[in-house]
Design a protein around this motif. Structure first.
Motif, short mmCIF file in Angstrom:
data_model
loop_
_atom_site.label_atom_id
_atom_site.label_comp_id
_atom_site.label_asym_id
_atom_site.label_seq_id
_atom_site.Cartn_x
_atom_site.Cartn_y
_atom_site.Cartn_z
N ALA A 192 -8.13 -4.74 -4.25
CA ALA A 192 -7.08 -4.93 -5.45
C ALA A 192 -5.68 -5.67 -4.89
CB ALA A 192 -7.08 -3.61 -6.24
N ILE A 193 -5.46 -4.83 -3.79
CA ILE A 193 -4.21 -5.36 -3.13
C ILE A 193 -4.30 -7.03 -2.73
CG2 ILE A 193 -2.62 -4.97 -1.05
CD1 ILE A 193 -3.45 -2.06 -1.22
N LEU A 194 -5.52 -7.28 -2.24
CA LEU A 194 -5.61 -8.83 -1.52
C LEU A 194 -5.67 -9.55 -2.79
CD1 LEU A 194 -6.90 -10.69 0.20
CD2 LEU A 194 -9.27 -9.77 -0.23
N GLN A 195 -6.38 -9.26 -4.09
CA GLN A 195 -6.23 -10.24 -5.31
C GLN A 195 -5.01 -10.20 -5.73
OE1 GLN A 195 -8.96 -11.59 -6.04
NE2 GLN A 195 -10.81 -10.57 -5.84
N GLU A 196 -4.02 -9.00 -5.61
CA GLU A 196 -2.89 -9.22 -6.35
C GLU A 196 -2.07 -10.19 -5.49
OE1 GLU A 196 -0.79 -5.42 -6.27
OE2 GLU A 196 1.01 -6.35 -6.72
N SER A 197 -2.17 -10.19 -4.08
CA SER A 197 -1.29 -11.08 -3.29
C SER A 197 -1.69 -12.41 -3.37
CB SER A 197 -1.36 -10.52 -1.70
OG SER A 197 -2.87 -10.99 -1.34
N LEU A 198 -3.02 -12.75 -3.82
CA LEU A 198 -3.27 -14.09 -4.02
C LEU A 198 -2.74 -14.71 -5.43
CD1 LEU A 198 -7.33 -13.79 -2.79
CD2 LEU A 198 -5.25 -15.21 -1.70
N ARG A 199 -2.64 -13.86 -6.29
CA ARG A 199 -1.94 -14.14 -7.58
C ARG A 199 -0.46 -14.32 -7.38
NH1 ARG A 199 -6.00 -10.58 -9.90
NH2 ARG A 199 -4.35 -9.04 -9.85
N ALA A 222 2.29 -6.43 12.26
CA ALA A 222 1.86 -7.25 11.00
C ALA A 222 2.97 -7.13 10.12
CB ALA A 222 0.53 -6.61 10.10
N ALA A 223 2.96 -8.11 9.17
CA ALA A 223 4.14 -8.29 8.26
C ALA A 223 4.24 -7.25 7.17
CB ALA A 223 4.16 -9.47 7.33
N ALA A 224 5.47 -7.15 6.84
CA ALA A 224 5.69 -5.64 5.68
C ALA A 224 5.28 -6.16 4.26
CB ALA A 224 6.96 -5.56 5.65
N GLY A 225 5.50 -5.29 3.42
CA GLY A 225 5.00 -5.51 2.12
C GLY A 225 3.54 -5.28 1.86
N TYR A 226 2.95 -6.37 1.33
CA TYR A 226 1.38 -5.94 1.05
C TYR A 226 0.79 -5.38 2.30
CZ TYR A 226 1.81 -8.85 -3.19
OH TYR A 226 2.08 -9.33 -4.52
N VAL A 227 0.94 -5.81 3.34
CA VAL A 227 0.45 -5.41 4.71
C VAL A 227 0.50 -3.75 4.64
CG1 VAL A 227 0.03 -5.25 7.29
CG2 VAL A 227 0.34 -7.37 5.91
N GLY A 278 3.14 -16.15 4.94
CA GLY A 278 2.92 -14.39 4.68
C GLY A 278 1.53 -14.17 3.83
N LEU A 279 1.01 -15.14 3.18
CA LEU A 279 -0.03 -14.78 2.21
C LEU A 279 -1.27 -15.09 3.52
CD1 LEU A 279 -1.83 -14.34 -0.29
CD2 LEU A 279 -1.69 -16.75 -0.73
N ARG A 280 -1.05 -15.77 4.29
CA ARG A 280 -2.10 -15.83 5.36
C ARG A 280 -2.27 -14.57 6.24
NH1 ARG A 280 -0.79 -21.72 7.90
NH2 ARG A 280 -2.61 -21.75 8.86
N VAL A 281 -1.00 -14.08 6.42
CA VAL A 281 -0.99 -12.73 7.15
C VAL A 281 -1.89 -11.87 6.39
CG1 VAL A 281 0.13 -11.03 8.43
CG2 VAL A 281 0.98 -13.21 8.63
N LEU A 289 -1.72 -2.27 2.48
CA LEU A 289 -3.12 -2.18 2.90
C LEU A 289 -3.26 -0.87 3.94
CD1 LEU A 289 -3.49 -5.81 3.83
CD2 LEU A 289 -4.42 -4.74 1.72
N ASP A 290 -2.14 -0.83 4.78
CA ASP A 290 -2.25 0.23 5.62
C ASP A 290 -2.22 1.76 5.09
OD1 ASP A 290 -1.76 1.40 8.39
OD2 ASP A 290 -0.14 2.21 7.52
N ALA A 291 -1.37 1.77 3.74
CA ALA A 291 -1.57 2.91 3.00
C ALA A 291 -3.06 3.32 2.45
CB ALA A 291 -0.37 3.09 1.98
N ALA A 292 -3.49 2.26 1.96
CA ALA A 292 -4.73 2.34 1.26
C ALA A 292 -6.11 2.60 2.31
CB ALA A 292 -5.23 1.10 0.67
#
Ligand SMILES: [Zn+2]
Length: 465
Positions: free
Chosen positions: A364-371, A341-346, A379-382, A349-352
């Protein structure tokens, strides 16, 4: 999760399931959504999982005591149906709720009644080992013969503190001793009865989980889950009898995970506490089952969670906003594991998920990525697909119209109607003034509220979509 490594190629996961004598309520379902997140987390980490959830259709006495009537038999008498009908009916109700909450089906749902011969063999081996004794009311496990009894619950074993739900039994040597076999009382014939070396009767409640988990996952396995109410009695007893049975000096199960209670009006929800809402009550009131799942995931599984109308309303509103936001991103790619999976937000997510299943953080991470204005659509779709692999909120396919399916104008409170009508008046005014961008803004705001405006020759009308 950082510290976890499976003991075999496949992670064995056992979750204590329902006693099928009444409808599961919202508090019960928290345990299964929690186990589902755990299972998704293991899949995310690339571990194949074999998941077993039992169905208790015999052996669970009223009030968790060792004597007296079986919960199934009481329900059968109350509803004037056979115990088989009762079990089948409420098992289906349980499966319906699991499906509605998007819980991945377990690999096996063993029923206690299908394992009674194995339970008798198990208890007979314990008797051979000298860790049991007979009373007229049945065969009892002698907890004084169990080294480390109660360690899981950090119980005060020296004082033999009597757990609140353990009832007085004539002749019992230690207050913590429990029934492996519950013999029929003289003159009382049970509806569900089996012959055994200890007479006609039924197995004790704790026996089934030891027997069925070993039968389906092997003698030792990795993870056992259940509600925190099981920690002090049911699980402690499962451990004591299983370790006595195996007698190999190894801990029976490596990890025990317990979810906390749902709290309703400041009272812990337990089945005996009176009427408690169930999922159908929520859906009839216009909430989507995924809103309840979202509400649960908004709390950490080891924290008590307050069930309030405001909290579920907020979850329903968040769900609708989430679905409205992700619908244009579909189809989402298939992402179920971290690998590739892609880096960054993913990575976040893995850390969480690795930090003891921190689902509030994942939301919270999901909401942040959507904003995030800088993230690419791809990237957002991933990120959305990855978050949903862990959360299971059906972000890939839930239809916005389904989210609001049962909502009708009569469900709105007067303040909501007033707010909607004020927005419509403002929009009409903006259109008169040819302020099209303001009119569009208001329309978007109305859409967020689930309101569909139609302009007619006599003026705008509105409905809930
Ligand atoms: Zn159990």
């Amino acid at each position: 999760m950082q510290d976890f490594s499976p003991s075999a190629d496949v992670v064995g996961l056992y979750s204590c399931g329902p006693t099928v004598y009444s409808f599961p309520h919202l508090g019960n379902m928290r345990a299964y959504v929690f186990a589902d997140v755990l299972r998704r987390a293991l899949r995310w980490k690339g571990y194949p999982v074999r998941h077993v959830t039992n169905i208790t259709d015999v052996g669970h006495a009223v009030a968790d005591s060792d004597t007296g009537e079986d919960k199934l038999e009481v329900a059968a008498a109350r509803e004037r149906r056979s115990v088989e009908d009762i079990a089948a009916f409420y098992t289906k109700a349980f499966f319906d709720d699991l499906a509605a909450l998007n819980v991945l089906p377990a690999d096996e749902y063993p029923r206690a009644t299908a394992y009674v011969p194995q339970m008798i063999e198990f208890a007979a081996r314990l008797e051979e080992r000298g860790v049991t004794y007979r009373l007229p009311s049945g065969l009892y496990f002698d907890t004084s013969k169990s080294p480390g009894y109660g360690t899981l619950a950090m119980m005060d074993v020296a004082g033999q503190r009597e757990a609140a739900r353990v009832y007085y039994v004539e002749g019992r040597k230690n207050k913590t001793d429990f029934a492996l076999w519950r013999a029929e009382e003289p003159g009382v014939r049970r509806a569900m009865r089996w012959d055994s070396p200890w007479g006609w009767g039924a197995p004790g409640w704790h026996l089934e989980c030891s027997v069925m988990s070993m039968a389906l996952l092997g003698e030792h396995f990795d993870i056992h889950t259940g509600g925190v109410d099981h920690r002090e009695l049911h699980h402690v007893n499962e451990i004591a009898q299983s370790e006595a049975y195996l007698d190999d000096g190894l801990p029976w199960v490596r990890y025990w995970l317990h979810n906390e209670f749902l709290v309703l009006n400041n009272a812990k929800i337990a089945k005996s506490a009176g009427p408690v809402p169930r999922l159908a009550d929520l859906t009839e009131a216009g909430y989507h089952p995924m809103a309840y799942r979202l509400f649960l995931l908004g709390g950490h599984y080891r924290s008590q969670l307050d069930f309030t109308t405001q909290a579920v309303d907020a979850a329903q509103a968040t769900l609708r906003r989430l679905i409205a936001r992700v619908e244009p991103l579909r189809p989402l790619p298939l992402v179920t594991t971290f690998e590739g999976a892609a880096a960054g937000y993913v990575e976040q997510l893995d850390a969480a998920i690795s930090a003891d299943l921190a689902t509030p953080k994942i939301l919270a991470i999901l909401q942040e990525s959507l904003r995030d204005p800088d993230i690419s659509q791809e990237g957002l779709r991933v990120v959305v697909a990855a978050a949903d692999a862990l959360l299971g909120l059906r972000l890939a396919d839930l239809d916005l119209r389904d989210v609001d399916r049962r909502r009708s104008v009569s469900d709105l409170d007067p303040a909501e109607v007033e707010q909607i009508e004020r927005l419509i008046v403002d929009r009409t005014q903006a259109r008169k003034e040819r302020d099209w961008s303001r009119a569009d803004e208001i329309r978007a705001e109305l859409e967020k509220l689930g309101v569909q405006v139609t302009d007619t020759p006599t003026g705008p009308t509105w409905e809930l979509r």
